[in-house]
Every structure is written in C-alpha cells, then in structure tokens.
Design a protein around this motif. Structure first.
Motif, PDB file in Angstrom:
ATOM      1  N   SER A   7      83.485  64.286  24.987  1.00  0.00           N
ATOM      2  CA  SER A   7      83.419  65.440  24.084  1.00  0.00           C
ATOM      3  C   SER A   7      82.172  65.404  23.216  1.00  0.00           C
ATOM      4  CB  SER A   7      84.669  65.491  23.208  1.00  0.00           C
ATOM      5  OG  SER A   7      85.818  65.753  23.989  1.00  0.00           O
ATOM      6  N   TRP A   8      81.748  64.204  22.819  1.00  0.00           N
ATOM      7  CA  TRP A   8      80.550  64.095  21.973  1.00  0.00           C
ATOM      8  C   TRP A   8      79.316  64.613  22.714  1.00  0.00           C
ATOM      9  CZ3 TRP A   8      76.555  61.059  23.774  1.00  0.00           C
ATOM     10  CH2 TRP A   8      76.866  60.162  24.794  1.00  0.00           C
ATOM     11  N   ALA A   9      79.241  64.354  24.018  1.00  0.00           N
ATOM     12  CA  ALA A   9      78.108  64.849  24.813  1.00  0.00           C
ATOM     13  C   ALA A   9      78.209  66.358  25.007  1.00  0.00           C
ATOM     14  CB  ALA A   9      78.058  64.134  26.159  1.00  0.00           C
ATOM     15  N   ILE A  10      79.433  66.856  25.178  1.00  0.00           N
ATOM     16  CA  ILE A  10      79.633  68.308  25.286  1.00  0.00           C
ATOM     17  C   ILE A  10      79.121  69.004  24.036  1.00  0.00           C
ATOM     18  CG2 ILE A  10      81.415  70.106  25.326  1.00  0.00           C
ATOM     19  CD1 ILE A  10      83.015  68.300  27.220  1.00  0.00           C
ATOM     20  N   ALA A  11      79.397  68.408  22.877  1.00  0.00           N
ATOM     21  CA  ALA A  11      78.912  68.981  21.619  1.00  0.00           C
ATOM     22  C   ALA A  11      77.389  69.063  21.612  1.00  0.00           C
ATOM     23  CB  ALA A  11      79.405  68.154  20.434  1.00  0.00           C
ATOM     24  N   GLY A  12      76.741  68.014  22.119  1.00  0.00           N
ATOM     25  CA  GLY A  12      75.282  68.031  22.179  1.00  0.00           C
ATOM     26  C   GLY A  12      74.751  69.130  23.080  1.00  0.00           C
ATOM     27  N   LEU A  13      75.387  69.330  24.233  1.00  0.00           N
ATOM     28  CA  LEU A  13      74.950  70.383  25.152  1.00  0.00           C
ATOM     29  C   LEU A  13      75.164  71.772  24.553  1.00  0.00           C
ATOM     30  CD1 LEU A  13      76.130  69.041  28.634  1.00  0.00           C
ATOM     31  CD2 LEU A  13      73.873  68.901  27.568  1.00  0.00           C
TER      32      LEU A  13
ATOM     33  N   LEU B 195      81.479  67.358  32.620  1.00  0.00           N
ATOM     34  CA  LEU B 195      81.846  66.332  31.642  1.00  0.00           C
ATOM     35  C   LEU B 195      83.317  66.457  31.230  1.00  0.00           C
ATOM     36  CD1 LEU B 195      78.694  66.303  29.338  1.00  0.00           C
ATOM     37  CD2 LEU B 195      79.450  64.468  30.839  1.00  0.00           C
ATOM     38  N   SER B 196      83.805  67.693  31.158  1.00  0.00           N
ATOM     39  CA  SER B 196      85.200  67.890  30.733  1.00  0.00           C
ATOM     40  C   SER B 196      86.197  67.434  31.791  1.00  0.00           C
ATOM     41  CB  SER B 196      85.442  69.362  30.402  1.00  0.00           C
ATOM     42  OG  SER B 196      85.464  70.156  31.579  1.00  0.00           O
ATOM     43  N   SER B 197      85.723  67.153  33.005  1.00  0.00           N
ATOM     44  CA  SER B 197      86.634  66.716  34.066  1.00  0.00           C
ATOM     45  C   SER B 197      87.047  65.258  33.911  1.00  0.00           C
ATOM     46  CB  SER B 197      85.976  66.917  35.436  1.00  0.00           C
ATOM     47  OG  SER B 197      84.854  66.050  35.596  1.00  0.00           O
ATOM     48  N   TYR B 198      86.406  64.547  32.976  1.00  0.00           N
ATOM     49  CA  TYR B 198      86.768  63.156  32.731  1.00  0.00           C
ATOM     50  C   TYR B 198      87.813  63.105  31.618  1.00  0.00           C
ATOM     51  CZ  TYR B 198      82.793  61.683  35.548  1.00  0.00           C
ATOM     52  OH  TYR B 198      81.915  61.475  36.581  1.00  0.00           O
ATOM     53  N   PRO B 199      89.071  62.837  31.947  1.00  0.00           N
ATOM     54  CA  PRO B 199      90.118  62.814  30.915  1.00  0.00           C
ATOM     55  C   PRO B 199      89.905  61.665  29.948  1.00  0.00           C
ATOM     56  CG  PRO B 199      90.971  61.955  32.970  1.00  0.00           C
ATOM     57  CD  PRO B 199      89.597  62.481  33.273  1.00  0.00           C
ATOM     58  N   ARG B 200      90.386  61.859  28.752  1.00  0.00           N
ATOM     59  CA  ARG B 200      90.278  60.818  27.741  1.00  0.00           C
ATOM     60  C   ARG B 200      91.217  59.666  28.085  1.00  0.00           C
ATOM     61  NH1 ARG B 200      91.532  62.900  21.920  1.00  0.00           N
ATOM     62  NH2 ARG B 200      93.554  63.147  22.913  1.00  0.00           N
ATOM     63  N   GLY B 201      90.739  58.441  27.961  1.00  0.00           N
ATOM     64  CA  GLY B 201      91.572  57.281  28.237  1.00  0.00           C
ATOM     65  C   GLY B 201      92.729  57.184  27.256  1.00  0.00           C
ATOM     66  N   GLN B 202      93.830  56.648  27.716  1.00  0.00           N
ATOM     67  CA  GLN B 202      95.005  56.515  26.867  1.00  0.00           C
ATOM     68  C   GLN B 202      94.846  55.313  25.945  1.00  0.00           C
ATOM     69  OE1 GLN B 202      97.619  58.764  26.719  1.00  0.00           O
ATOM     70  NE2 GLN B 202      96.130  59.877  27.961  1.00  0.00           N
ATOM     71  N   ALA B 203      94.813  55.582  24.651  1.00  0.00           N
ATOM     72  CA  ALA B 203      94.692  54.511  23.666  1.00  0.00           C
ATOM     73  C   ALA B 203      96.078  53.970  23.311  1.00  0.00           C
ATOM     74  CB  ALA B 203      93.986  55.031  22.409  1.00  0.00           C
ATOM     75  N   GLU B 204      96.080  52.795  22.741  1.00  0.00           N
ATOM     76  CA  GLU B 204      97.348  52.221  22.296  1.00  0.00           C
ATOM     77  C   GLU B 204      97.903  53.039  21.144  1.00  0.00           C
ATOM     78  OE1 GLU B 204      96.874  48.168  21.304  1.00  0.00           O
ATOM     79  OE2 GLU B 204      96.142  47.563  23.283  1.00  0.00           O
TER      80      GLU B 204
END
Length: 409
Positions: free
Chosen positions: A253-259, A298-307
C-alpha cells in the motif's frame, strides 16, 4: 440517556459535507488561477507592470483580466482575498480527523497487529507527523535546494514515499492513507497561511507606505501555489481511499500511495502545459495508465497475516456483555460471508472497506459500525442478501446499548 451514537454519526456527516463543499471551492480556485496564470498573453501596448492579459467568456458576459507583476501602480479600493477556501478545508478536514480517527482511535486509527499503543500515543504520533511534514517542506523550500523546482519536487516525492511507508508501520491501512492526505493538505494549507497570504499582505503594506514591493515575495508565493496545484489530485484520492481496501489494505500500500502522487503530477502536467502553450501532451495519460496498471498489480499481493494484538478495553466490554454470544452468532451468520479474511460470497474477493467480522475480537471491535449499519439502519447486509430479520437487528441494538448505556430516541 439519549442515543449519543446517532448524534455523533450525524455530526460526522455534517462536518464531512462541509469539508467537501469548502474543498471544492479551494480546489476550484486553485485550478482556475493556475490556468489563468499560465494562459496570460503578452503583447505591445499593455499597461506598465502588467505581465499579461486574458479575455474570458462565461455566464453570458466577457471578462478582461490583467495580471500585475508585482503589484499595480495604485492599490484598488476593493480587493478580494482568496484564503478562507484553504483555511476552511483544513479546519473541517482536521475536525473529521478528530471525529472519526481520534475519537474512534481503537477502531479506525490503531491496528494492534501493527503497533500496539494506546489512543493518546497514536494521536500524538498523528499530530507530530503533520507538524513535522510542514517544517521539513518549508525548510527545503527555503534552502538552496528550493531554487531547483524539479529537484525540490523529487525530494518532496521521496519524503512523501517515506511517510507513506512510515504510516503503514504505525496505523491501520485506512488511517495511513487518510494521514497521507492530511500530511499533504497540511503542507498545502500552511503554504497559504504562512507564505502566500503574509507575502501578499507585505506587498499591500509596501504599497500603502509608498514603497516598491519586493519581487521575491511574489516569486515565493508563486512557487508555493504551483506546488499546491500539483498536490491537489493525490489529496483527493486519499480523501476517497477509505472506500477502496485494495489500495490501503494490501502488502504494498505504501508503494501504491507513491504511484498515486506520480499519477496526479503527470495529469496536472498535461493541463498546465495545455494552458501555458496550447500543446496537448497525451503521453502523460499513457504514463498515468501504466502507473495505474502498476497499482493494480501491486494490489494483487495480499497483506500477510500478523499475530493477533491485544484487545482494547472498549472491545473487551462488548465481548464481556451477556448479549455478545447471540450478537456474534448473528454477525457470523449474516455478515461474515463477505466481511472475512477470505470472503465466501461469490464475487467478493476482499472484505469491503477491509472490515472483517470473522472472529469475536473483530466483531467486538466493530460494534459501533455494526450498530449503525445493521441495527439502526438497514444498510447492511446490502439488499439484505443474507436475510437478516428484524428480531436479529433488534438483538444487535440491545447488545450495543447494553454496553454503552444508550437508549433509542
């Protein structure tokens, strides 16, 4: 006790509506004056001190506009100042930040799987970041680097990219994107408040004193105004981003913001070049399309599941209530087919607005939203596709009001 939640919801709506109205006014005036400035034409016979003129037609009449650089020989008696559009936009936007993200910090601002902090700490980080953004930007503009327009914009872009990454390490994805908008809008409004309007006041004061105004003041104001113009479209995107979890709730998402910033800049470049020279550089839209395809990828990469993080006191109170078992079963049966980490409803690939309701902790965390969307209104489930009954909606209302002590109006 009356139903304070409904009052708060309507207050948020009123402030949001006001924010949109004054934002339209500010953006409209910004676009208009940059287009006017770039479209000025020079020719022999212009009055002394006039940089250029332009004829415009609108509303059944013609307008003849001259721009004086730095100021006219005589100060007109009636002078219109364009400042409250900017101030009102920032003030209403900050009010929205308080109402939604500060007052609702446990839900909208803090992601305990990202950074487990209390609400006062998260709010302090938010406020400090907004102030830091303006200080860094202002120092850069006043430094030697500020003399290079392109170099300054590149450094500013790198700062914005770093901030987007940093916000993603602190807040929820939704709050991170909202803060990117607030971070940028604070710079824009501060430009008006601390630079553009004070410089114009100094020019007016010099004229009243019979002195020649300093041309550097006008040049500095022009630089900040141009920056504001190029930052406008990204800010608009971030204002609307909470509706699109694929933008704010994925791994990059941070890279999406840059684009998004780059897309906004190239689009404004097309219109500014057209106003200045008449050329239509359509390659800018091709580049914007390529960048947008990059965003989709870039949005096709889901966010990893955090604890799982800790549960806030408010969420714990909803979980401890005697009605929670029944309420959670209703939500799991009627809502979680869409609002889940892996939605089961056909055609839904990601939880709407990244609101997930597939665990007891998440249901408790979103109690207020469940109450507004499904108990006090029939907004959810949309079209009542899961056939939630009136009795079930009443139970959700009983659960929420049992914890908050509110009663229906």
């Amino acid at each position: 006790m009356t139903d304070f939640t409904l009052f708060w919801e309507w207050m948020a709506f009123a402030v949001r509506w006001s924010h949109v109205i004054v934002g339209i006014a500010w953006i409209g005036s910004s676009f208009y004056f940059i287009a006017l400035d770039l479209g000025l034409r020079k020719h022999a016979g212009l009055p002394a001190g006039v940089q250029g003129e332009e004829w415009q037609v609108h509303g059944g009449g013609f307008y003849h506009i001259n721009k004086y650089m730095v100021a006219p020989p005589n100060l007109p008696e009636h002078l219109i100042w364009f400042k409250w559009e900017s101030y009102s936009t920032w003030l209403t936007g900050f009010a929205m930040l308080i109402i939604v993200y500060y007052a609702g910090a446990d839900l909208f601002l803090i992601d305990r799987t990202v950074l487990d902090v209390d609400a006062p700490v998260a709010i302090a980080i938010s406020l400090a970041s907004l102030a830091l953004g303006w200080v860094l930007y202002d120092l850069l503009c006043k430094s030697v680097l500020g003399k290079s327009q392109n170099g300054l914009m590149i450094i500013l872009f790198l700062i914005l990219l770093a901030m987007s990454w940093g916000y993603m390490q602190v807040f929820t994805g939704r709050a991170a994107f909202l803060h990117m908008g607030a971070f940028t809008a604070t710079i824009m409004s501060a430009n008006v408040f601390f630079i553009i309007i004070p410089n114009q006041k100094k020019i007016v004061a010099s004229m009243k004193a019979g002195e020649a105004p300093d041309p550097a003041l006008g040049a500095q104001s022009k630089q900040r105004s141009v920056h504001n113009n190029y930052l406008t479209l990204p800010v608009l995107f971030f204002m609307l981003s909470n509706h699109y979890p694929l933008a704010f709730a994925t791994e990059y998402s941070w890279a999406i913001a840059g684009l998004i910033f780059l897309i906004g800049v190239v689009i404004r470049h097309f219109f500014n070049t057209m106003h200045a020279t008449g050329r239509r550089e359509y390659w800018t839209f091709a580049l914007a399309l390529v960048l947008f395809i990059g965003i989709i990828w870039l949005s096709s990469y889901p966010r990893g599941q955090a604890e799982a993080g800790s549960v806030s006191q408010t969420s714990q109170a909803f979980m401890d209530d005697a009605h929670f078992q029944q309420a959670s079963q209703i939500v799991l049966g009627r809502c979680s087919m869409c609002h889940a980490t892996e939605p089961a409803y056909e055609g839904v690939h990601m939880a709407p607005k990244d609101v997930r309701l597939d665990t007891p902790e998440l249901i408790a965390q979103h109690a207020r939203e469940i109450y507004i969307q499904s108990a006090r209104s029939h907004a959810m489930p949309p079209g009542n596709v899961s056939f939630m009954t009136d009795e079930e909606r009443q139970m959700l209302s009983v659960w929420y009001q049992s914890v908050t002590g509110e009663r229906s109006l």
